[in-house]
Write a protein that holds these residues in place. Structure first.
Motif, short mmCIF file in Angstrom:
data_model
loop_
_atom_site.label_atom_id
_atom_site.label_comp_id
_atom_site.label_asym_id
_atom_site.label_seq_id
_atom_site.Cartn_x
_atom_site.Cartn_y
_atom_site.Cartn_z
N THR A 27 0.81 -1.22 0.00
CA THR A 27 0.00 0.00 0.00
C THR A 27 0.85 1.28 0.00
O THR A 27 1.90 1.34 0.65
CB THR A 27 -0.93 0.01 1.23
OG1 THR A 27 -0.14 -0.25 2.39
CG2 THR A 27 -2.00 -1.04 1.11
N PRO A 45 -2.47 -0.23 -4.72
CA PRO A 45 -2.96 -0.66 -3.40
C PRO A 45 -2.94 0.53 -2.43
O PRO A 45 -1.96 1.27 -2.36
CB PRO A 45 -1.94 -1.72 -2.95
CG PRO A 45 -0.92 -1.83 -4.02
CD PRO A 45 -1.11 -0.73 -5.00
N ARG A 79 0.56 -7.33 0.20
CA ARG A 79 -0.40 -6.60 -0.65
C ARG A 79 0.25 -6.11 -1.94
O ARG A 79 -0.17 -5.09 -2.53
CB ARG A 79 -1.05 -5.46 0.13
CG ARG A 79 -1.95 -5.99 1.25
CD ARG A 79 -2.95 -4.97 1.72
NE ARG A 79 -3.78 -4.43 0.64
CZ ARG A 79 -4.58 -3.37 0.78
NH1 ARG A 79 -4.65 -2.76 1.95
NH2 ARG A 79 -5.31 -2.92 -0.24
#
Lengths: 362, 362
Positions: A198, A274, A323
């Motif tokens: 992210t 993300p 992620r």
């Protein structure tokens, strides 16, 4: 790859291209916070001031985040960063963690195994010794976790008002993995762009920790050492071309640096980026684009298309890459430009960072 | 060497010895300028705070001015220093020269050929760009003269009042000459102590440049790169044991560090200490002892007695060593102590520096 990425922006594009062809100029008479933000002004400072000053005769040195040094039988990576973050302690870490992670990550981005660190402190008279001890302890623990040794250092003390508590500068030396050469000139059209997680977590965490925003949310900095993650990536993707950790200036800035250095276009997909919803919400409130906000434990990787799936899997197999996502691709045209395909199907140019929206986040 | 060096000071000596046997303690609650002065408080900070913090488990790292790193087939020297000198420009040099010379000299003291430098700037918003350019140009010229390359860097900008103009931190990597190992544990009784020139020139030059003293004299800093001088010394004196550049804390401090590390006595002859009369006069006026005042272009060398003449000759054959002198010798007893034979035939103990008589001279 034949269809042009940008349709109605030809004039904008031409103006940007024109501006880029001019030699960098430093118009400012005094240093401003923008010169330390990692964006346009920082690049001008390096290209128009440091490079010519550091090479009074002969070829200018290629001043990069980390240099690769040739020794008989080995290649070293060598890097330095100063840390001036405010506050010095924030959710997820401290200036001590940053000082270790920032430098070991710069080494890891060259495909090096970080080995040794130096640290230099500039301390304002009156700093509580206990606070210095906490910072040093964080550095020791971060170094141990990252597999590096703090081997040499220096301490300077300046009077009250001559520093804001404590500045830490680390430098690091690592060993480049044999046969590995990560550099912008390895990148070619068709290559895929990945990010390990992210965007913007560190910058927003520090901003919220300052308490200047009327926002109750807590965001945790992602500060972390990336060498192990890079190791997995190197094992899985022999075509790994280029790595960079998106710190100051964020993903937008490292992609612009790549586009300029390799003279390629980097096309990012907004929908694929993300983003933690709290970080996204905070950015909305602040009116800043998370593409420009710093991480301290993420990497952007460019790999050949044949290795993209394997690289993504390798990243996702590690806790620091859970992620990870494929966020875009490299194209030949327009060279030197980063383009974002928006979630609504449009496109816009993602330019270098201008100004300094988030001062002193590292 | 059988006759005791100190006669009537047995009790003083015992008290010093007792104090030294206690583990170092950091009694202060806040950092003071003494912690940055290179003397007693600096040593306590390193030993009682940094060493335990940096080694959360296992053997504490040997934190030294420069570390020696083992690679297959080569040894590297690695060092860092921050520079906060005020004023930034002074007769004989600038913060830019110091930032290069300070680090290359730390490498040279390990018998290494300095090769690569990093530099990190912490800049106060509002610094004139022209001043930054002057500093960077001085760094480039100093690096070229010293045969090193500035290869990587970082710039951080902090707000007005959060730094005093500009702080520069360099780190350096050099290659240790094959077969050379300069370390305190090589030193033994009978070894001779040399210095490459006059004491205290740098500290007094900076002090006078501040204009705080009603003294018309101008003194020029001795800031200079020492690797070439060290090269001559290594060629001429195979028994070279140990080298140190007497920067903060001066010759007294490096001799105390040697005496403590090697558990030997260092006996200095006051009459043999080379001193510029203007520097000596300024020190008299200031009430400070030139033995504690910084140089930035001198070295203290310990060599086996058989090589002392050749070493002195080698130093004197180089412009930077023209006023080199033999200033003392190493004895076995009293261990850990530096003793000065005064010009009047007496002796006195030269203790570690206490306090910070000359803040921000480098």
């Amino acid at each position: 790859m034949s269809e042009p990425v940008l349709r109605d922006e030809q004039r904008v594009l031409e103006r940007i291209e024109q501006a880029r062809r001019r030699p960098p100029r430093l118009r400012d008479e005094v240093v401003t916070s923008a010169h330390g933000a990692g964006g346009k002004a920082s690049a001008a400072l390096v290209e128009a001031l440091f490079v010519p000053a550091f090479a009074p005769a002969g070829a200018p040195p290629p001043l990069t985040d980390a240099a690769v040094l040739d020794l008989p039988g080995a290649q070293l990576a060598f890097s330095t960063d100063s840390f001036v973050v405010r506050p010095r302690f924030f959710p997820g870490g401290s200036i001590g963690h940053l000082a270790v992670h920032g430098t070991v990550n710069d080494l890891a981005m060259m495909g090096a195994e970080p080995r040794w660190l130096s640290c230099a402190f500039v301390i304002e008279e009156g700093l509580p010794v206990e606070e210095l001890r906490r910072v040093a302890t964080d550095m020791g623990q971060a170094a141990q976790a990252a597999g590096v040794q703090l081997v040499t250092g220096d301490t300077k003390v300046v009077g009250r008002g001559a520093a804001d508590g404590l500045y830490v500068t680390t430098a690091g030396v690592g060993l480049v993995r044999q046969g590995v050469r990560l550099a912008a000139d390895q990148v070619r059209p068709g290559d895929q762009v990945l990010v390990s997680g992210t965007l913007g977590d560190h910058g927003v965490a520090v901003l919220l920790a300052r308490g200047d925003l009327a926002l109750e949310a807590e965001v945790t900095s992602d500060t972390a050492p990336l060498a192990e993650l890079v190791g997995r990536l190197l094992d899985a993707a022999p075509s790994l071309r280029w790595l960079r950790d998106p710190t100051r200036g964020g993903v937008a800035t490292v992609c612009n640096e790549l586009a300029r250095a390799a003279q390629v276009a980097v096309v990012l997909d907004e929908a694929a980026l993300p983003l933690d919803p709290v970080v996204g919400g905070a950015c909305d409130l602040l009116g800043i684009d998370p593409l420009y906000v710093a991480n301290e434990g993420k990497l952007v990787a460019v790999v050949g298309p044949q290795d993209a799936d394997a690289a993504l899997e390798a990243l996702q197999s590690h806790p620091l890459g859970a992620r990870a996502a494929r966020i875009g691709e490299v194209r030949g045209d327009p060279p030197g430009i980063v383009v974002l395909r928006t979630a609504f199907g449009g496109t816009r140019i993602v330019d270098m960072l201008v100004g300094d929206p988030l001062p002193r986040i590292c």
